[in-house]
Structure formats: C-alpha cells, structure tokens
Design a protein around this motif. Sequence first.
Motif, mmCIF file in Angstrom:
data_model
loop_
_atom_site.group_PDB
_atom_site.id
_atom_site.type_symbol
_atom_site.label_atom_id
_atom_site.label_comp_id
_atom_site.label_asym_id
_atom_site.label_seq_id
_atom_site.Cartn_x
_atom_site.Cartn_y
_atom_site.Cartn_z
ATOM 1 N N PRO A 86 0.810 -1.230 0.000
ATOM 2 C CA PRO A 86 0.000 0.000 0.000
ATOM 3 C C PRO A 86 0.842 1.277 0.000
ATOM 4 O O PRO A 86 1.896 1.334 0.627
ATOM 5 N N ASP A 87 0.336 2.268 -0.736
ATOM 6 C CA ASP A 87 0.946 3.596 -0.691
ATOM 7 C C ASP A 87 0.397 4.353 0.523
ATOM 8 O O ASP A 87 1.098 5.134 1.140
ATOM 9 N N TYR A 88 -0.883 4.127 0.769
ATOM 10 C CA TYR A 88 -1.554 4.873 1.847
ATOM 11 C C TYR A 88 -2.454 3.951 2.668
ATOM 12 O O TYR A 88 -2.811 2.864 2.237
ATOM 13 N N ILE A 89 -2.810 4.485 3.819
ATOM 14 C CA ILE A 89 -3.815 3.831 4.650
ATOM 15 C C ILE A 89 -5.059 4.702 4.557
ATOM 16 O O ILE A 89 -4.947 5.923 4.662
ATOM 17 N N VAL A 90 -6.210 4.088 4.348
ATOM 18 C CA VAL A 90 -7.458 4.852 4.481
ATOM 19 C C VAL A 90 -8.051 4.425 5.811
ATOM 20 O O VAL A 90 -8.357 3.255 6.016
ATOM 21 N N LYS A 91 -8.158 5.383 6.688
ATOM 22 C CA LYS A 91 -8.653 5.039 8.023
ATOM 23 C C LYS A 91 -9.939 5.792 8.294
ATOM 24 O O LYS A 91 -10.004 7.011 8.085
ATOM 25 N N LEU A 92 -10.938 5.043 8.726
ATOM 26 C CA LEU A 92 -12.190 5.700 9.100
ATOM 27 C C LEU A 92 -12.249 5.738 10.621
ATOM 28 O O LEU A 92 -12.167 4.699 11.274
ATOM 29 N N ASP A 93 -12.336 6.937 11.122
ATOM 30 C CA ASP A 93 -12.489 7.080 12.569
ATOM 31 C C ASP A 93 -13.962 7.273 12.850
ATOM 32 O O ASP A 93 -14.618 8.088 12.198
ATOM 33 N N THR A 94 -14.477 6.531 13.809
ATOM 34 C CA THR A 94 -15.895 6.694 14.131
ATOM 35 C C THR A 94 -16.043 7.081 15.595
ATOM 36 O O THR A 94 -15.249 6.673 16.446
ATOM 37 N N LEU A 95 -17.018 7.855 15.800
ATOM 38 C CA LEU A 95 -17.332 8.274 17.167
ATOM 39 C C LEU A 95 -18.777 7.857 17.411
ATOM 40 O O LEU A 95 -19.675 8.266 16.678
ATOM 41 N N ARG A 96 -18.984 6.979 18.377
ATOM 42 C CA ARG A 96 -20.355 6.500 18.627
ATOM 43 C C ARG A 96 -20.834 7.055 19.963
ATOM 44 O O ARG A 96 -20.119 6.967 20.962
ATOM 45 N N THR A 97 -21.982 7.597 19.946
ATOM 46 C CA THR A 97 -22.545 8.086 21.211
ATOM 47 C C THR A 97 -23.982 7.605 21.325
ATOM 48 O O THR A 97 -24.626 7.297 20.326
ATOM 49 N N VAL A 98 -24.448 7.537 22.552
ATOM 50 C CA VAL A 98 -25.835 7.136 22.772
ATOM 51 C C VAL A 98 -26.401 7.991 23.903
ATOM 52 O O VAL A 98 -25.696 8.340 24.844
ATOM 53 N N LYS A 99 -27.641 8.338 23.751
ATOM 54 C CA LYS A 99 -28.327 9.008 24.876
ATOM 55 C C LYS A 99 -29.739 8.465 24.912
ATOM 56 O O LYS A 99 -30.273 8.018 23.894
ATOM 57 N N ASN A 100 -30.311 8.476 26.095
ATOM 58 C CA ASN A 100 -31.691 8.030 26.149
ATOM 59 C C ASN A 100 -32.561 9.145 26.708
ATOM 60 O O ASN A 100 -32.119 9.937 27.550
ATOM 61 N N GLU A 101 -33.724 9.236 26.181
ATOM 62 C CA GLU A 101 -34.632 10.296 26.599
ATOM 63 C C GLU A 101 -35.921 9.670 27.094
ATOM 64 O O GLU A 101 -36.258 8.550 26.726
ATOM 65 N N GLY A 102 -36.665 10.432 27.888
ATOM 66 C CA GLY A 102 -37.926 9.944 28.423
ATOM 67 C C GLY A 102 -37.729 9.322 29.785
ATOM 68 O O GLY A 102 -36.611 9.223 30.278
ATOM 69 N N SER A 103 -38.804 8.890 30.410
ATOM 70 C CA SER A 103 -38.676 8.284 31.734
ATOM 71 C C SER A 103 -39.265 6.875 31.720
ATOM 72 O O SER A 103 -38.539 5.899 31.570
ATOM 73 N N ILE A 104 -40.609 6.764 31.862
ATOM 74 C CA ILE A 104 -41.207 5.416 31.850
ATOM 75 C C ILE A 104 -41.097 4.852 30.438
ATOM 76 O O ILE A 104 -40.597 3.757 30.218
ATOM 77 N N THR A 105 -41.526 5.653 29.463
ATOM 78 C CA THR A 105 -41.329 5.261 28.071
ATOM 79 C C THR A 105 -40.188 6.125 27.530
ATOM 80 O O THR A 105 -40.339 7.340 27.416
ATOM 81 N N GLY A 106 -39.107 5.470 27.257
ATOM 82 C CA GLY A 106 -37.958 6.235 26.762
ATOM 83 C C GLY A 106 -37.567 5.763 25.371
ATOM 84 O O GLY A 106 -38.140 4.805 24.844
ATOM 85 N N TRP A 107 -36.621 6.418 24.780
ATOM 86 C CA TRP A 107 -36.097 5.932 23.496
ATOM 87 C C TRP A 107 -34.600 6.216 23.423
ATOM 88 O O TRP A 107 -34.105 7.128 24.069
ATOM 89 N N MET A 108 -33.952 5.360 22.663
ATOM 90 C CA MET A 108 -32.501 5.510 22.501
ATOM 91 C C MET A 108 -32.248 6.384 21.283
ATOM 92 O O MET A 108 -32.974 6.325 20.295
ATOM 93 N N ASP A 109 -31.197 7.145 21.407
ATOM 94 C CA ASP A 109 -30.839 8.055 20.318
ATOM 95 C C ASP A 109 -29.338 7.886 20.061
ATOM 96 O O ASP A 109 -28.519 8.285 20.875
#
Lengths: 376, 458
Positions: free
Chosen positions: A166-189
């Motif tokens: 290889p001449d080069y490296i192709v690198k994909l950097d990923t940043l994963r985050t999660v948050k949840n909203e709501g109380s009794i009925t919530g959802w993931m985001d």
Amino acid sequence: MKTSFKVTLSAVALCVLSACQSTGPAQQTEAGKVSNRASNAIIAKSAYSFEQDDIKVPAFFDTQGLSNCNFDRADENDNCPLKKPIVRMYFGGTDVGGQGQGVDALREYDDHQLLMMLENQFAGINRFRIVTRDDETVSQEQQIQLEQQGAKNVARRAAERRTLQPDYIVKLDTLRTVKNEGSITGWMDYTLEITSAIIDPYTRELMPYPNLGKIRVKSEDVRERNELKYVMANNRYVSGYRYFDSAHVNAVINDMASRGIDILLTRMLSEMPATAQVLGIKGNQVSLDRGQNAGVLANETMIIFEYSAGFVEPIGVANVNPSRNSATGEITLWKNTQRAESIEAQAAAGIYRPSSQGKIFAVSVGTPANFLENRT
Amino acid sequence: MIKASAVGLALLLPTWATVAQDFSLSGNGDISVNRCAYGRGAPAIEQAKASALAEISRVVSSSKVLSVATTREELSSATMEWLQQLTTLQQEGIDLRGLRTQVSTPELMGSDTCVTVTLVKQPVSKNSSATAWDNAETTVSVTVVGEGWRDNKQGISARENAELDALRRAISQVVGVWLTEQRTQYSNSAAYTSETQNSMAMSDFVAQQLQTKSSGMVKQWRLVDSKALPNNGVEVTIRADVEKQKIALATANIMQQIGSPRVSVTAPSPLDNELKQWLSKQGVELSDKANLLLVAEPRMIERNGTSRLDLRVTVNDRAGNQYGSWRNDSSLIALPSSDTVLYDLIDVHLSLEEQSKGLRKQLGDAFVRVVQEGGLLHDIWINSDYLAQPDRLSSVLSTLGGAKDVSVAHDGQFYKAQLRFSGKTGDLVAALRQSLKPIIAVDLPKATVANEFSIRFN
C-alpha cells in the motif's frame, strides 16, 4: 486655466478617497451556524435534467498529464493523474467510554464485517486499489489450492503474485454516542460520526486530499423513533427496544454505518471525479478515450469542456456509459455559447475531432444519479 | 565538423561509462577488470584476483566485450578478431585459464584490497587453452606465466615470488582441467560450486588450498623465459610437469569436503524431519555426531487466524563458529492457523525454486568456507601423564601439515588442544602420533575417536 483644472481634479480625487475611507472596514466574512444535523448524500443531477446555467466545470477536474497514463494497473506512470493509489483500509479504534443505559451493548459492536463492506464498496468505484484485510478468506483459499494444486504450484503462484504494497492507509475514525430520553417510556438516540484519513504509513503524513469532511448519521435517519422505544418500570426494562442486547444495537449501528459509508462514497466521487479526453463528437454522440479503467461509472453525468491555455470553456453536458477501456455518451444539452454552437454545427455535419490546441475533456460531476439506488 | 564530433563523443560517453563499471577495454584489446575483496593480505588478494578472473570470464562469455568493441572505431581488425576468438572459445566452454593475465599491484581501498587483472591480447587456439587429461600419463605439462615482487617481510625475492605464482597457476590450470573432466562424478559439488562461484574461481580456490597443504604436486619445472616488470618485479614463464594423481586425489578430497560434509540437523519437530528429507535429496550426508550443525529456528507469525513461517537456518560447528546463514521470505504465503500448518508452510517454502536454491547456495557457501578456514575444528584430549614437554604442545601441533588455528588449554588431568584440520580424522590421528613423538614421555596409547571431531589419548 490649465493650473486651475489640475487643482480641481486633485480636489475631486481627494474627496473620492476620503469618502471611501469613511465607509468603514470591508465585510468579507459573516457568522455561520455550526450544524449538528445529520449529513446527506449529494448526488449528480441527471444529465437530462440539466439547464443552461448548470453547465459549469465542477471542482477537482484534472486534465494535465492525462497523456502520461498507460492504464497498466500494475505499472502506471507516476505522472498520470489517474494513477490509483494502493490503499489498505482500517476502521479506527471505536471505543465507547462511560457507563449508562445501552453503553455496554454499544461497546460490543464488531466493526470487522463493516470493514469488509467498506472495502467492497470502495473497490467498486475504482478510485483506489484496495489491499483486502480479509486474511481469513484469502488464506483459506490458498490452503484449498495447496490441497488441490500442490505445494509447487502454490509456491510459484505466490512468488509471482505478491501482495500489493500500500501507498496509503485509508482510516475511518468513528465516534459512537448514545443518549436516552424519556422516563417510563424512553427511546434511545444513537449518533455515529465518521471522518476519514488518508495516511502515508512511512512519513505518517495525513494527506489533505481527498477531503471528505465529517459525516454524521443519527439513528433517526435509519429507524423510526417508535422502533427504538422501550418501557421501564422501577428502573428495570419491561418491554420494547432491547437497548442492552448487542445484536439489536448492532442492527441499528450497522444501518447507520452503512448509510455513513454511502455518503462517504458520494463525497469521494465528487472529490475525485472521473476525467476522460474526448476523442470525437458525432451529432450528439461523444466518444471518450477511457471508461471503467478510469473510474467512469454507468449513467455518469459529465460536463464536456474545452481546455485551452489554462481556460475552460464548457461545451455541454452528457450522459455517459463506460465500457472497459472507453466510454460513449450523449450530449443532452449544448451550452449556449458561440464556441459550443460552432462545435455542435461541425459535429452535426460529420465527426468533430478536437485539435491539439483545443483539447476537449469530460469530467464527472459526482455520484451518478441512480448510483444510490442501484449500488448501495 | 569539430562540433559534430564533440556531440557524437558526448552521446557515446554515457554508454561507455556504464560499461566501464564492469570492465575496461584498452585500445590494443586488453581486457581489464578491477575487483576488491574484504580484508588484507594474501587471502584478500587471492580472492580479489579470483573474483576479477571470474568477471573477465563472464564478460567474455556474455559477448559484452564484443558489443562494446563494436562501438569503438579505433580498434584494429586484429584486435576485433582476438576478441571474437576469445568469445567463441569461452562460449564453447573452453577454459581461459591457459591465457596470460597480468595482475596489478594490490591497492587498499577502505577495508578492501583491490587488484586489476588484465587479460592481455595474445595468440589463442583451442589446443593451447585446453590441456588434455590423458590417464596413461602420470604427469601433465603446462606452460604458465607468473609474476612476483619482493616481499621484505618474509624475505622472499621477486623471482621466488614469481616462480611460486607460476607454480600455483600451473596447479590451478591442471585442477581446472581435472574438475572439468570429473564434473559428472562430483556433480553435487559442481552444483554447489557453479552456484557459489564459477568454475574458474573454484579452480583457483582449490589450487590455493593445495599449495598451502602440500608440496610435491609439481614433479619438475624449467624456466622458459624471464623478464623485468615495473617496480622491480619479475615475470617468469615456466614449463611445469604436474603430478596428475596427486592433484586428482587432493582435489577430490577437497571437493568431497565441499560437496558432502556430514551435517547434523538441530531443529524442533516436524521441521527437523522435513529438513533432513530435503538435505538427503540435495545429497548432503546426515549424521547426528557430525561437527557441522545445521540449526533451524522456525517462528510462526500469527495474525487474524493465519500463520506465516519465518525460518532461520544457520550452519555452525560445535564450537559455535558460524559459517553461513539463510532466512526464508516469510511474506510468501499465509495459511490458516492449525496444528499442521507448519508442515504445509515448510512444504510451500521449500517447493519454491528460489528459496530452495537460496538455501542450497548458503549451504554450499558455508561448506566452502569451512574448507577456506582450514577445515573443521577438532578437539584433541591428551592425558598430561603422556607429555614430557607440554609447553611445546602448541608449537608442535602448529607444524602439523594441514593444521590451522591451534589453541591449547589445560583442563585438570588433560591437555585439550583445538585445531582446524581439513583431512580425515584417521589421518589426523596418524599425523599426531608422528609429530608428538619428540615431546611425549611414554608411548601414546591407542587413540579413542569419540566422534568425527574428538580424539582422546586417555
């Protein structure tokens, strides 16, 4: 008389100058909003939907040195702008920090298969030569060949066909985050941010080109909010989306990553457009000197332009389809300029062959209109 | 007109300069090659000379000389004819050994010693270059030219040096003929030697070995011609009658050592068996007690469930001296990791002609080096009760014909001597009995030969 004229002129000049100074500093910048909205794919308009004002030469066209290209995959001339760098692809370490609902499942995400998918998709657009990291399949095949063809044959073939460096490296950097909203009925985001880097593995230089920017994908781009809803009681999961189950989380993240890769591909195609030289024009039919070998895709929208003494003169827009080593297209709209009309007239009367002083090129405007439907 | 010639010359120059790196061709048809060898002294000079001779032989047979000569307009038709004749002879496989060469005074270049060998233009014919090997005759007569300069260090005159040089060349020439005759018999050695050095260099090497080891190879010789050389040198032409049988025996002995010394293989299973099989196919004799060890160390490079083989092979003696080493190209292939992957990897690596050839070449080089160093190391244990003058042991052993690098140590009841000897162990025992006589107190008992390299007088 003459003296009084000079004095008047000087006064007027002074007046004009002082008046300029009194308007204040130049306004060359303005405040912009930093967006955290999800990214979208930008694709080329179909050549058939172009209008006069759309016919302009896109960025990143590279016509100089095309004559140096020999299209020998194994031994392309270094001065050929279409020389495809050999790359190996990596998914950056995607550690997810912290504690909380759904974090563990997110952490367990295995990106190996995604990497394979990324390699496959990138190989198809023919902008790089990719050295696969699928060691398992490759070695498995060599083992089978060893059993079926014998050690001598395998050794000879392995010595003849060495792994590309290889001449080069192709690198994909990923940043994963999660948050949840709501109380009794919530959802993931979930949010996935992808940046790409082209790295010279020896000098460690991060190459500035192609600059694919940052791609942000949110879970709402791939799932309805209902699908990510869950019900809690006494701080315990009761029903709904199984945010703690890595298989379920993988399904969502995979879709998000897949969308991210699609967007990445479209940006790559805009940043690295396919360029070809026009051999001749007959009527509306245009003939190009390269095709799949230079990365021209099916249904490619290409701007046809004349390049002379560093100036570009758009001629028209064409819908191009490639064969292995050449391509043909149909000019769907001629630019409304004197030069374009002159060429159109000559092409209508027979075959117009560009001269060496005014070479005509075709450059793609980005991802073909139906690429996302047919190839992703 | 002048301008045009200058342009023509400028165009020709780059071509000439590249060619000139290999050899130079003088206006009168002399071919010179400059070669260097690492080190100082006679061995380095001999090596550089052998290398230069080999290069001359190579450039002549590759027609390089002719292609350069055709670009040189100043060469006469006689010179062209000589070059043409030379190339034809060499391509027909006829040794250029009989031809007269001139060797320059050695020059020091950094750590190397360099000489320029010049093959001077001379009349050639097939008969003069090839000496016939007639079994009915006991001697073979050759006419050779030798050069020499005064060696103040060793007190040898220029003439003596020139005569020694001529005699060495005479032996070398006969060895060359014998080697060509016997190539089929020593095909194994020939395979090594043709890959390691070319036959011309090989004959020189053998001649050098013979000269240091024994006298009496030349039955008689007479001076044919003598002339002075620059820097008080002397060139002599002699006609020598060389003893054929002695040459044949001694050369056979050396070739046997180079071609098939016994080797012991030290490697983990299953690599040892695979290597033993491979060595047997190459005609190398195996013995667990051999002094020459072939040590193989495999290392598995594992990544993502696949394995590659990194194999290092060294040729050592039991004292730890290394004579050669080889390493495979681990990047050749990766196979899925399993219990049997080592078998498959060894199989693939040794099946590849280049790798197999590389290993064979390294082995050949190592065997040649063993002989160059003066043979394998032998340990001799002598009970101190037998020695009346133990202080003279070292000097007595040093005078043994064919023995080199003698060292003596006292270890309790025994004196342990270590020396290199290129002959057979039996010969060494006989030589020891003979030469130790002046310094022993009582008659030596029968020697115990523990293995090929260890002799004990308990």
